[in-house]
Design an enzyme around this catalytic site. Structure first.
Site, PDB file in Angstrom:
ATOM      1  N   GLN A 129       0.817  -1.209   0.000  1.00 34.54           N
ATOM      2  CA  GLN A 129       0.000   0.000   0.000  1.00 34.54           C
ATOM      3  C   GLN A 129       0.853   1.263   0.000  1.00 34.54           C
ATOM      4  O   GLN A 129       0.495   2.259  -0.627  1.00 34.54           O
ATOM      5  CB  GLN A 129      -0.910   0.006   1.240  1.00 34.54           C
ATOM      6  CG  GLN A 129      -2.129   0.886   1.108  1.00 34.54           C
ATOM      7  CD  GLN A 129      -3.113   0.373   0.060  1.00 34.54           C
ATOM      8  OE1 GLN A 129      -3.118  -0.816  -0.266  1.00 34.54           O
ATOM      9  NE2 GLN A 129      -3.929   1.257  -0.468  1.00 34.54           N
ATOM     10  N   GLU A 130       1.991   1.213   0.686  1.00 34.42           N
ATOM     11  CA  GLU A 130       2.833   2.401   0.804  1.00 34.42           C
ATOM     12  C   GLU A 130       3.610   2.690  -0.481  1.00 34.42           C
ATOM     13  O   GLU A 130       3.665   3.829  -0.933  1.00 34.42           O
ATOM     14  CB  GLU A 130       3.831   2.231   1.965  1.00 34.42           C
ATOM     15  CG  GLU A 130       3.219   2.392   3.339  1.00 34.42           C
ATOM     16  CD  GLU A 130       2.910   3.854   3.661  1.00 34.42           C
ATOM     17  OE1 GLU A 130       3.450   4.744   2.987  1.00 34.42           O
ATOM     18  OE2 GLU A 130       2.119   4.093   4.583  1.00 34.42           O
ATOM     19  N   SER A 131       4.241   1.680  -1.040  1.00 32.69           N
ATOM     20  CA  SER A 131       5.147   1.914  -2.167  1.00 32.69           C
ATOM     21  C   SER A 131       4.954   0.961  -3.331  1.00 32.69           C
ATOM     22  O   SER A 131       5.637   1.105  -4.354  1.00 32.69           O
ATOM     23  CB  SER A 131       6.595   1.793  -1.690  1.00 32.69           C
ATOM     24  OG  SER A 131       6.862   0.460  -1.270  1.00 32.69           O
TER      25      SER A 131
END
Length: 743
Positions: free
Chosen positions: A617-619
């Site tokens: 989700q972050e990267s």
């Protein structure tokens, strides 16, 4: 060594020309020109490609290593492979890779020497080899050989995907020594409008001492292609040609200003529009004022914007829609300034002036969201309700209806909320909020002690939205119910049937570009392979998305693999794992760096599937990702946070650039996330919300009311980004566990 793509060298060619170009007259071509190889028919090409693909199946790992690192050992390994091959096709492909590696190292003579051994695959990838040879001559500052190499390229390879890059190389070389010929060549290629070729045309006119025509092309770039980098170069060039501010007609300047505004270059748009407003004809003045005010508002110059919009509202020549637009922005300025009295007055005027306007819809939605963020749910509900009652099928109707239903539930009006949940399912059966409506309608049925009805909603949720966040929650509640009886409400009949996956993921036989892509991928020439695939078929059919994602995965570009599959297969969470080929799932849910990820997760007593979902989700597994806030790497750590964590972990000689190293980022990121989870006594949802929005906001949201459970808190997160972030990670954690059990 750092890999530099070919596009960089093409840009360098333009930069060199910008600096003044090459003045010497090209020499006569030397005898290095390679004998032309006639293009083979498509059927023959397919046979050659398939043969070469099979023969070179074991080349990819060493080719990838060579292109990534370009060490002496890497060169030796691929050259040894090339020399020992009994298949001329596999050997030629290896020589192509060797040449490309030398090219990236700017050893252009060595590159061309390697490419002399590629005759076996010239019939199938000759356009790539010709283009690369020409680019190597450009690197050697030899325009005569660039011209000689590319002289008949467009006739020989009319369908080549390298055609535009070839045109840039060829015309750059012509500009250097034969500007009149360059002008003739580029004038024939002015459409479609391409900024780099336009800039070269202007350069050609300059080199041919036709300054007036050069100015015309520079002005064209400046006014009609203002978002391109070449437009900025054109402005600089016009200054050097004694034109400090590019001269153009009113319409040209208006076109430029509109493009800048749409391109979100607000300060530049302000500069252009401020002059246009002063010179505008009467019939265009109000529209220009609105654009000017919009640019000022988005450039955060609210006082200046207010003055402009006030003038529009007071003007007798303003139309209803123009006044509505001005009132909308004035209301937004009042909202931003927390002047709620003025905000209410402006909304009242907007209701009277333009009750059916989209500007009123925009203003009502903005107001509803504002009051929701302030925790004034009754007022927020009033605005949301007004929205969907005014336009039941409007842009915001579905979202506004859902938010009205949810806030009603949060106010404890469960019976009224139950009616609204059913109403939402009936009126907006295709909305994004249907899974949430099904789940919370089931919860209201449980609150009424009606398990039969609750089971109906949970079962429908599980069947139609198989792996959604709320489907997982619904199955969890179903599993705790003792009775298996069910009551089917008629509202469920209005919902569409469960989504079905694509029927076929197999590439059609005989697609030449797809086959060429496979061959190029064998040589780890992934960028070229992707280029071929993207031109292999209109749109993004499932087989093409699967092929593209596979190449991206081999390249290590997991973020692009995920994004490609999401575009082609948006309903993937609604289907069973067994309904789709496993490579599709592995592209959507990759596990790079898995050993390190498991180790660092274990070191901090974290679920590795949760950490993988957080990183996704972050990267999306891009180790070099840097956000607008300067958060870095896989787990998106801020530099100051990374430094503090590195001190705690006793990482010596730590640099913030180390946050772009996967192992270091996960070592520090898992430490940080574990601390956040512990801060919330193991409540992962709170920790995820804090990871995204900060602990202060989570504290504020938690203080707003008593939540029966964590699910109520998550759905009540007022920031859409954070709410969806938390739900996505919790959902994806469960999916990772299903996809990779016992790992």
């Amino acid at each position: 060594m750092v890999r530099r793509p070919l596009a960089l060298f093409l840009v360098c060619a333009l930069v060199c020309l910008t600096a003044g170009g090459i003045s010497q007259t090209p020499k006569k071509p030397t005898s290095h020109k390679k004998k032309a190889v006639a293009p083979a028919p498509a059927s023959t090409k397919l046979g050659r490609i398939n043969r070469a693909f099979v023969a070179s199946a074991d080349l990819k790992p060493m080719a990838q290593q060579l292109l990534a690192d370009r060490t002496p050992q890497g060169y030796s390994a691929v050259e040894a492979y090339a020399r020992k091959q009994s298949s001329p096709d596999a050997a030629a492909l290896a020589w192509m890779v060797l040449g490309y590696a030398h090219y990236l190292d700017k050893d252009y003579a060595a590159a061309r020497s390697a490419w002399q051994q590629t005759s076996a695959i010239e019939p199938v990838v000759g356009d790539y080899l010709t283009w690369l040879r020409a680019a190597s001559y450009q690197g050697d500052n030899n325009p005569a050989q660039v011209i000689a190499t590319l002289e008949s390229f467009e006739q020989k390879y009319p369908d080549s995907l390298n055609l535009h890059d070839v045109q840039v190389l060829y015309s750059s070389a012509l500009v250097a020594g034969e500007p009149q010929r360059a002008v003739a060549y580029l004038e024939k290629r002015r459409q479609p409008d391409q900024p780099d070729l336009q800039l070269l045309l202007a350069r050609a006119y300059l080199a041919a001492d036709e300054k007036s025509k050069a100015k015309e092309v520079f002005r064209h770039l400046y006014f009609e292609l203002p978002l391109s980098a070449e437009a900025d170069v054109a402005a600089t060039e016009l200054k050097s040609l004694a034109e400090p501010r590019p001269t153009g007609g009113f319409e040209q300047r208006h076109m430029r200003a509109e493009a800048l505004l749409k391109g979100k270059r607000y300060q530049d748009a302000v500069s252009e529009l401020s002059l246009l407003v002063e010179q505008a004809p009467t019939d265009k003045l109000t529209d220009l004022q609105l654009d000017y005010g919009s640019a000022l508002y988005r450039a955060r110059r609210h006082d200046d914007a207010r003055h402009v919009f006030d003038n529009v509202v007071r003007s007798e020549s303003s139309s209803v829609d123009q006044k509505a637009q001005a009132l909308y922005f004035l209301a937004e300025i009042a909202r931003d300034g927390n002047d709620l009295t003025r905000h209410a007055e402006l909304l009242g005027q907007l209701r009277i002036v333009a009750p059916a306007s989209q500007w009123l819809q925009d203003a009502l939605y903005s107001a509803a969201n504002m009051y929701m963020l302030r925790g004034e749910f009754d007022t927020s509900i009033r605005f949301y309700s007004e929205l969907y009652h005014r336009q039941p099928n409007g842009r915001y109707a579905s979202s506004a209806h859902w938010k009205s239903a949810w806030l009603t539930y949060r106010l404890g009006k469960k019976d009224e909320a139950a009616q609204l949940f059913d109403e939402h399912l009936a009126q907006y059966p295709g909305s994004l909020e249907v899974p949430a409506a099904l789940y919370w309608r089931g919860r209201t049925a449980e609150d009424r002690n009606d398990p039969k009805l609750a089971r109906a909603y949970y079962r429908k949720l599980s069947e139609s939205f198989r792996h959604y966040y709320y489907a997982n929650l619904g199955r969890g509640r179903l599993g705790k119910m003792t009775s298996q009886e069910i009551t089917d409400p008629s509202v469920l009949d209005k919902l569409p049937p469960p989504a079905m996956p694509p029927k076929s993921w197999d590439a059609p036989a005989g697609n030449l570009r797809a086959q060429r892509a496979q061959l190029l991928a064998n040589a780890a020439l992934f960028d070229f392979a992707i280029k071929e695939l993207q031109a292999a078929s209109p749109g993004l059919p499932p087989w093409l998305a699967k092929s593209e994602a596979g190449v991206y995965g081999d390249q290590g570009s997991y973020i692009r693999a995920i994004e490609t599959m999401k575009r082609a297969f948006p309903s993937y969470f609604a289907v069973e794992i067994g309904q789709v080929p496993r490579p599709v799932w592995e592209a959507l849910f990759p596990r790079p760096y898995w050993d390190d990820l498991k180790k660092h997760s274990s070191d901090h007593q974290l679920d590795p599937y949760l950490v993988a979902s957080l990183i996704r989700q972050e990267s999306e597994f891009n180790p070099t990702a840097v956000s607008r806030a300067n958060a870095m790497g896989l787990m998106q750590l801020l530099p100051h946070v990374g430094k503090n964590l590195a001190k705690e972990a006793k990482l010596h000689h730590f640099s913030t650039d180390d946050l772009l190293t996967p192992g270091v980022n996960m070592q520090l990121g898992t430490r940080y996330f574990k601390r956040t989870v512990d801060h919330y006594d193991g409540q992962v949802a709170y920790a995820l919300a804090a990871y995204n929005a900060g602990e202060n906001r989570v504290a504020e949201w938690r203080s707003r009311g008593n939540y029966r459970d964590i699910e109520e808190f998550v759905e009540s997160i007022p920031f859409t980004e954070t709410r969806e972030y938390v739900q996505a990670i919790l959902r994806n954690t469960e999916f990772y566990k299903l996809l990779y059990p016992a790992n």
